[in-house]
Design an enzyme around this catalytic site. Structure first.
Site, PDB file in Angstrom:
ATOM      1  N   LYS A 172      24.966 -10.323  25.568  1.00 15.05           N
ATOM      2  CA  LYS A 172      23.848 -10.191  26.520  1.00 15.05           C
ATOM      3  C   LYS A 172      22.554 -10.759  25.907  1.00 15.05           C
ATOM      4  O   LYS A 172      21.788 -11.458  26.576  1.00 15.05           O
ATOM      5  CB  LYS A 172      23.664  -8.723  26.907  1.00 15.05           C
ATOM      6  N   LYS A 240      11.381  -7.269  26.732  1.00 17.51           N
ATOM      7  CA  LYS A 240      12.185  -6.275  25.995  1.00 17.51           C
ATOM      8  C   LYS A 240      13.455  -6.920  25.444  1.00 17.51           C
ATOM      9  O   LYS A 240      13.826  -6.720  24.291  1.00 17.51           O
ATOM     10  CB  LYS A 240      12.548  -5.116  26.941  1.00 17.51           C
TER      11      LYS A 240
HETATM   12  P1  NAD Z   1      14.964   0.859  36.403  1.00 21.20           P
HETATM   13  O1  NAD Z   1      13.726   1.156  35.657  1.00 21.20           O
HETATM   14  O2  NAD Z   1      14.879   0.489  37.846  1.00 21.20           O
HETATM   15  O3  NAD Z   1      16.010   2.075  36.302  1.00 21.20           O
HETATM   16  C1  NAD Z   1      16.130   2.938  35.203  1.00 21.20           C
HETATM   17  C2  NAD Z   1      16.403   4.339  35.730  1.00 21.20           C
HETATM   18  O4  NAD Z   1      16.606   5.219  34.617  1.00 21.20           O
HETATM   19  C3  NAD Z   1      15.254   4.920  36.558  1.00 21.20           C
HETATM   20  O5  NAD Z   1      15.790   5.459  37.751  1.00 21.20           O
HETATM   21  C4  NAD Z   1      14.670   6.012  35.667  1.00 21.20           C
HETATM   22  O6  NAD Z   1      14.139   7.103  36.421  1.00 21.20           O
HETATM   23  C5  NAD Z   1      15.888   6.426  34.881  1.00 21.20           C
HETATM   24  N1  NAD Z   1      15.553   7.033  33.596  1.00 21.20           N
HETATM   25  C6  NAD Z   1      14.678   6.585  32.646  1.00 21.20           C
HETATM   26  N2  NAD Z   1      14.676   7.391  31.581  1.00 21.20           N
HETATM   27  C7  NAD Z   1      15.568   8.384  31.859  1.00 21.20           C
HETATM   28  C8  NAD Z   1      16.012   9.511  31.136  1.00 21.20           C
HETATM   29  N3  NAD Z   1      15.510   9.790  29.927  1.00 21.20           N
HETATM   30  N4  NAD Z   1      16.941  10.303  31.718  1.00 21.20           N
HETATM   31  C9  NAD Z   1      17.452  10.003  32.942  1.00 21.20           C
HETATM   32  N5  NAD Z   1      17.069   8.951  33.688  1.00 21.20           N
HETATM   33  C10 NAD Z   1      16.125   8.158  33.139  1.00 21.20           C
HETATM   34  O7  NAD Z   1      15.700  -0.315  35.585  1.00 21.20           O
HETATM   35  P2  NAD Z   1      16.867  -1.305  36.094  1.00 21.20           P
HETATM   36  O8  NAD Z   1      16.249  -2.568  36.613  1.00 21.20           O
HETATM   37  O9  NAD Z   1      17.822  -0.544  36.923  1.00 21.20           O
HETATM   38  O10 NAD Z   1      17.509  -1.713  34.680  1.00 21.20           O
HETATM   39  C11 NAD Z   1      18.384  -0.862  33.970  1.00 21.20           C
HETATM   40  C12 NAD Z   1      18.957  -1.662  32.798  1.00 21.20           C
HETATM   41  O11 NAD Z   1      19.677  -2.803  33.298  1.00 21.20           O
HETATM   42  C13 NAD Z   1      17.903  -2.216  31.828  1.00 21.20           C
HETATM   43  O12 NAD Z   1      18.375  -2.127  30.527  1.00 21.20           O
HETATM   44  C14 NAD Z   1      17.761  -3.681  32.277  1.00 21.20           C
HETATM   45  O13 NAD Z   1      17.330  -4.527  31.224  1.00 21.20           O
HETATM   46  C15 NAD Z   1      19.172  -3.991  32.697  1.00 21.20           C
HETATM   47  N6  NAD Z   1      19.305  -5.087  33.668  1.00 21.20           N
HETATM   48  C16 NAD Z   1      18.473  -5.159  34.735  1.00 21.20           C
HETATM   49  C17 NAD Z   1      18.609  -6.210  35.633  1.00 21.20           C
HETATM   50  C18 NAD Z   1      17.677  -6.353  36.826  1.00 21.20           C
HETATM   51  O14 NAD Z   1      17.701  -7.404  37.481  1.00 21.20           O
HETATM   52  N7  NAD Z   1      16.872  -5.353  37.149  1.00 21.20           N
HETATM   53  C19 NAD Z   1      19.599  -7.194  35.441  1.00 21.20           C
HETATM   54  C20 NAD Z   1      20.475  -7.062  34.365  1.00 21.20           C
HETATM   55  C21 NAD Z   1      20.314  -5.999  33.470  1.00 21.20           C
END
Ligand code: NAD
Length: 296
Positions: A172, A240
């Site tokens: 990744k 990040k």
């Molecule tokens: P996001 O911020 O929308 O979702 C994260 C969720 O985790 C939120 O609902 C938040 O409330 C919850 N959370 C945070 N801390 C917490 C805790 N301590 N306990 C319980 N829940 C908690 O982020 P996302 O866009 O869904 O991304 C998630 C992961 O996927 C990241 O690592 C990101 O880099 C990766 N990612 C994102 C994308 C994209 O297009 N958004 C694409 C590929 C990978």
């Protein structure tokens, strides 16, 4: 009986992924820090738990989809965390993008509890999460991979076992390097060509036909040409991810000179208040420093 699946982290990615698992017939126990996000899935039949510990107590497989390494560490090893409730023989599948080094450490802690772990970060964005077409790169044992395969197939299209614990995150990080550096190169090409008097769409048309052609030119074309930078994938998340790549490079003794440079450019964009814009807004930094907006 089929495994009960726990799902922790129901954000932009996690919520549609959890929904696809339920649509495929899996029984889900969910938790999110903001409880309302978990409650939204209760209507679809998910059980809402009060803590990561409770999720682990009630599940055979626990999936996490959280922002970054500190949150995954907290949810797994913190107070009322997954490791306090995990069953022997259970499987933890972390699908967040986090440090491969942190992942390896967490996998060892999970193992001490008689359970096992896969790192399974994804690419394909929110659209891939909604449509169930994510690419999933998986690190861990072959047996654990096969156990989780039906779950991966409910969420993604290209599912690849790449090696032992941590290697999914390594792949990744490699992916994120190529995407960021390609966006940067396309940005420089567009600003040079445009300030030199060529229409930006012509530059993309011509370059797409040769060795310079790439998917960024296709997928980010509209955003870059029209300066509509609603995400998509946010600059702060890509920043990040380059941080993760740089730390891994330091750990493994690999030089990543251009990644370091683009990391600083993303840092500058954040400081200029554009961290919530799509990563293709890297274009605006080259435009600012060149005193030229493409197409103007
Ligand atoms: P996001 O911020 O929308 O979702 C994260 C969720 O985790 C939120 O609902 C938040 O409330 C919850 N959370 C945070 N801390 C917490 C805790 N301590 N306990 C319980 N829940 C908690 O982020 P996302 O866009 O869904 O991304 C998630 C992961 O996927 C990241 O690592 C990101 O880099 C990766 N990612 C994102 C994308 C994209 O297009 N958004 C694409 C590929 C990978």
């Amino acid at each position: 009986m089929a495994d009960t699946v726990g799902f922790i982290g129901l954000g932009i990615m996690g919520k549609p992924m959890a929904k696809n698992l339920m649509d495929a017939g899996h029984e889900l126990v969910v938790f999110n820090r903001t409880r309302e996000k978990a409650e939204e899935l209760a209507g679809d039949g998910a059980t809402v738990a009060g803590s990561p510990r409770e999720v682990a107590e009630r599940s055979d497989v626990v999936i996490t989809m959280l922002p970054d390494s500190p949150q995954v560490e907290e949810v797994l090893t913190g107070e009322d965390g997954v490791l306090e409730g995990i069953k022997e023989g259970a499987l933890v599948v972390d699908m967040s993008t986090i440090s491969p080094v942190v992942t390896e450490g967490l996998a060892a802690k999970v193992k001490e509890k008689g359970a096992s772990m896969l790192d399974a970060p994804v690419s394909g964005g929110d659209v891939g999460a909604i449509e169930g077409t994510l690419s999933i790169m998986v690190g861990g044992s072959e047996g654990d991979f096969e156990r989780a395969r039906p779950l991966f197939e409910a969420m993604g299209k290209t599912v690849t076992h790449v090696g032992g614990n941590g290697t999914g995150q390594v792949v990744k990080a490699a992916n994120q390097i190529v995407v960021a550096l390609t966006i940067e190169a396309v940005s420089e090409a567009l600003v040079l060509g445009s300030k030199g008097g060529v229409a930006p769409e012509k530059i993309l048309d011509v370059l797409s036909g040769g060795l310079a052609g790439n998917k960024v030119m296709e997928v980010k074309r509209e955003k870059m040409l029209t300066h509509s930078f609603d995400p998509g994938f946010r600059i702060e998340l890509h920043h990040k991810d380059l941080g993760i790549a740089l730390v891994a490079g330091r750990e493994y003794g690999v030089t990543l000179p251009v990644t370091a440079l683009v990391d600083q450019m993303l840092q500058e964009l954040r400081m200029r208040g554009r961290g919530d814009r799509d990563h293709s807004a890297l274009l605006t930094l080259i435009e600012d420093s060149s005193g030229h907006e493409i197409g103007s």
